[in-house]
Write an enzyme that holds these catalytic residues in place. Structure first.
Site, PDB file in Angstrom:
ATOM      1  N   GLY A   1       0.818  -1.202   0.000  1.00 34.68           N
ATOM      2  CA  GLY A   1       0.000   0.000   0.000  1.00 34.68           C
ATOM      3  C   GLY A   1       0.854   1.254   0.000  1.00 34.68           C
ATOM      4  N   SER A   2       0.342   2.288   0.601  1.00 34.83           N
ATOM      5  CA  SER A   2       0.985   3.603   0.512  1.00 34.83           C
ATOM      6  C   SER A   2       2.302   3.700   1.269  1.00 34.83           C
ATOM      7  CB  SER A   2       0.026   4.688   1.005  1.00 34.83           C
ATOM      8  OG  SER A   2      -1.070   4.817   0.115  1.00 34.83           O
ATOM      9  N   THR A   3       2.638   2.728   2.111  1.00 36.42           N
ATOM     10  CA  THR A   3       3.951   2.774   2.757  1.00 36.42           C
ATOM     11  C   THR A   3       5.062   2.711   1.718  1.00 36.42           C
ATOM     12  OG1 THR A   3       4.006   0.364   3.102  1.00 36.42           O
ATOM     13  CG2 THR A   3       3.112   1.723   4.891  1.00 36.42           C
ATOM     14  N   PHE A   4       4.767   2.107   0.547  1.00 37.54           N
ATOM     15  CA  PHE A   4       5.796   1.983  -0.489  1.00 37.54           C
ATOM     16  C   PHE A   4       6.097   3.328  -1.148  1.00 37.54           C
ATOM     17  CE2 PHE A   4       7.589   0.839  -4.624  1.00 37.54           C
ATOM     18  CZ  PHE A   4       8.536  -0.105  -4.247  1.00 37.54           C
ATOM     19  N   LYS A   5       5.263   4.325  -0.930  1.00 35.79           N
ATOM     20  CA  LYS A   5       5.491   5.625  -1.562  1.00 35.79           C
ATOM     21  C   LYS A   5       6.814   6.251  -1.131  1.00 35.79           C
ATOM     22  CE  LYS A   5       0.566   6.426  -2.307  1.00 35.79           C
ATOM     23  NZ  LYS A   5      -0.670   7.037  -1.780  1.00 35.79           N
TER      24      LYS A   5
END
Length: 484
Positions: free
Chosen positions: A216-220
């Protein structure tokens, strides 16, 4: 000697020679193989004839040995707070073998390792009974308890690392199991084993190391690192020239954001603060699949990690443009373990330097003298110190005034990133709630954490996993800070 007697004598000589060859072959060539065969019960009886060495946390044993009842195996393994420590130690069973540290460090724990040769030789002369050595871990007991209790009855995992050394401070997975319930070889142990195998919640699955999830958005934060490292932006406060709406390349499908958030032309800082899918999807497309893979690999993706327990390889895939854009926001075929995302957070906190995760600090002889002491090892420079510090500023904004405010700790600088990963066809199932973070003091960062919760009712209004995973990460960071 007549001819018949001579032939008999030669034949008998050949038989004796064959017997000697066979005996020496069994005793010397195949000795190790025969000694380790499961069918050799005498070896197994000897194995359980003495107490097993301890696995140690904070100077105290979390494992032990107890005498068995009505068995020719005298001792079996025992645990203190077994469900909490099982993801670290694994199990050791008279009937079902062993896993993780109990298996990898078996030679030290049984006393049979070559490193303990001197102690074994000395005991032959002193008459002392054989003893196993100890395995001293890097784990922090308070942090492990905070992670385990924070996850509670929810499915999920939490990993905490020391960014400066790579030492694993917490490794929790829930639901868990008590290895003591099947440590023996009785019918009761077999029943407990069978019950665990049939449990649909898979309590014996180590979700921290062996399960991969869409991040999810942690990979951003990885996508931001790729953009900075490849020169797309110089400042985290300049406009990213990101239109709204933004359509996936080679497609007519617009990429959506969660809620009414200011994402048009948002700066890197604000894009991470509000977790703008459009900004980071376009950014991943601008970087390109090849460079995105290169950056992910620097953080440890696409290779197995050994702690020494093996962790599944996290995957950033070779893919087409639309899928690469989605992978850049942590969806599509992007898959990661909680350990991997803790490694990402730790590298950013450590000014770009990624250290090898490890959980064995030392091995001890029965005399408590160290026969091995771990040395921290650098895995890579995942990104430059300058760019790592820029992403630190972005992550600290997320906690200060963005989606990660529930990770704030009074008097401590905290950086973080929330994430809510889609799960199931058309996101029909409960989402995975993520949070990655680090705490920072004047001496640098002593702890980085990744938390994932599989089946929680993540608050969609919280945009990411801030409402569910961030409080767990906060409690783990506080436990480490309080122990300093």
């Amino acid at each position: 000697m007549n001819k018949p007697l001579r032939r008999i004598a030669i034949f008998c000589g050949i038989l004796i020679l064959a017997l000697l060859v066979r005996t020496n072959y069994l005793q010397y060539v195949r000795a190790d193989e025969l000694n380790t065969r499961d069918e050799n019960r005498r070896v197994r009886i000897e194995r359980y004839a003495h107490e097993r060495g301890a696995i140690v946390v904070d100077g105290k044993a979390v494992t032990g040995s107890v005498e068995t009842e009505s068995s020719d195996f005298k001792y079996k393994r025992s645990w203190k707070d077994g469900p909490m420590w099982a993801p670290v130690t694994g199990y050791s069973s008279q009937a079902f073998g062993s896993t993780q540290l109990e298996s990898i460090e078996d030679g030290i724990l049984t006393g049979n390792d070559d490193q303990l040769f001197f102690d074994r030789t000395l005991s032959m002369f002193t008459g002392e009974k054989k003893q196993g050595g100890n395995v001293v871990t890097t784990l922090n007991g308070a942090a492990q308890k905070a992670a385990f209790e924070g996850l509670g009855k929810k499915k999920g995992a939490a990993v905490a690392l020391d960014p400066q050394t790579g030492a694993i401070l917490a490794l929790a997975s829930t639901p868990s199991y008590d290895p003591s319930t099947f440590a023996g070889n009785s019918e009761k142990d077999s029943a407990a084993w069978e019950k665990l195998l049939k449990d649909e919640d898979k309590p014996m699955l180590n979700r921290a190391l062996r399960e991969t999830y869409p991040p999810g958005s942690t990979f951003k934060v990885v996508t931001a690192a790729a953009a900075l490292e490849n020169g797309l932006y110089d400042s985290i406060d300049e406009s990213t020239n990101s239109p709204l709406p933004w359509t996936l390349p080679q497609s007519t499908t617009p990429l959506s954001n969660e809620g009414n958030i200011p994402c048009k032309n948002a700066s890197l800082r604000n894009a991470l603060k509000y977790s703008c899918n459009t900004v980071f999807g376009k950014m991943s497309d601008d970087v390109g699949n090849e460079k995105m893979i290169e950056q992910a690999n620097k953080f440890g993706f696409n290779k197995q990690v050994f702690t020494p327990t093996r962790a599944e390889a996290s995957v950033y895939p070779e893919d087409n443009r639309p899928q690469n854009a989605l992978a850049g926001i942590g969806q599509a075929s992007n898959r990661t373990t909680p350990l991997q995302m803790a490694m990402v957070a730790s590298a950013i906190a450590n000014d770009g330097k990624l250290m090898q995760p490890y959980m064995v600090a030392a091995r001890q002889a029965p005399s408590l003298d160290n026969v091995y002491t771990a040395e921290p090892k650098e895995l890579s420079q995942a990104l430059s110190a300058e760019n790592a510090q820029k992403i630190q500023q972005m992550m600290e904004t997320v906690v200060d005034s963005g989606t990660g405010t529930r990770a704030k700790i009074d008097g401590v600088t905290v950086g973080g990133k929330t994430g809510t990963a889609q799960h199931g066809l058309n996101n029909s199932e409960k989402p995975y709630a993520w949070f990655i973070s680090y705490a920072k003091t004047a001496e640098g960062s002593p702890v980085a954490v990744a938390v994932v919760v599989e089946d929680g009712q993540a608050n969609r209004d919280d945009i990411s996993g801030g409402g569910l995973a961030a409080p767990i990460a906060k409690s783990v960071m506080e436990a480490v800070l309080d122990s300093k």
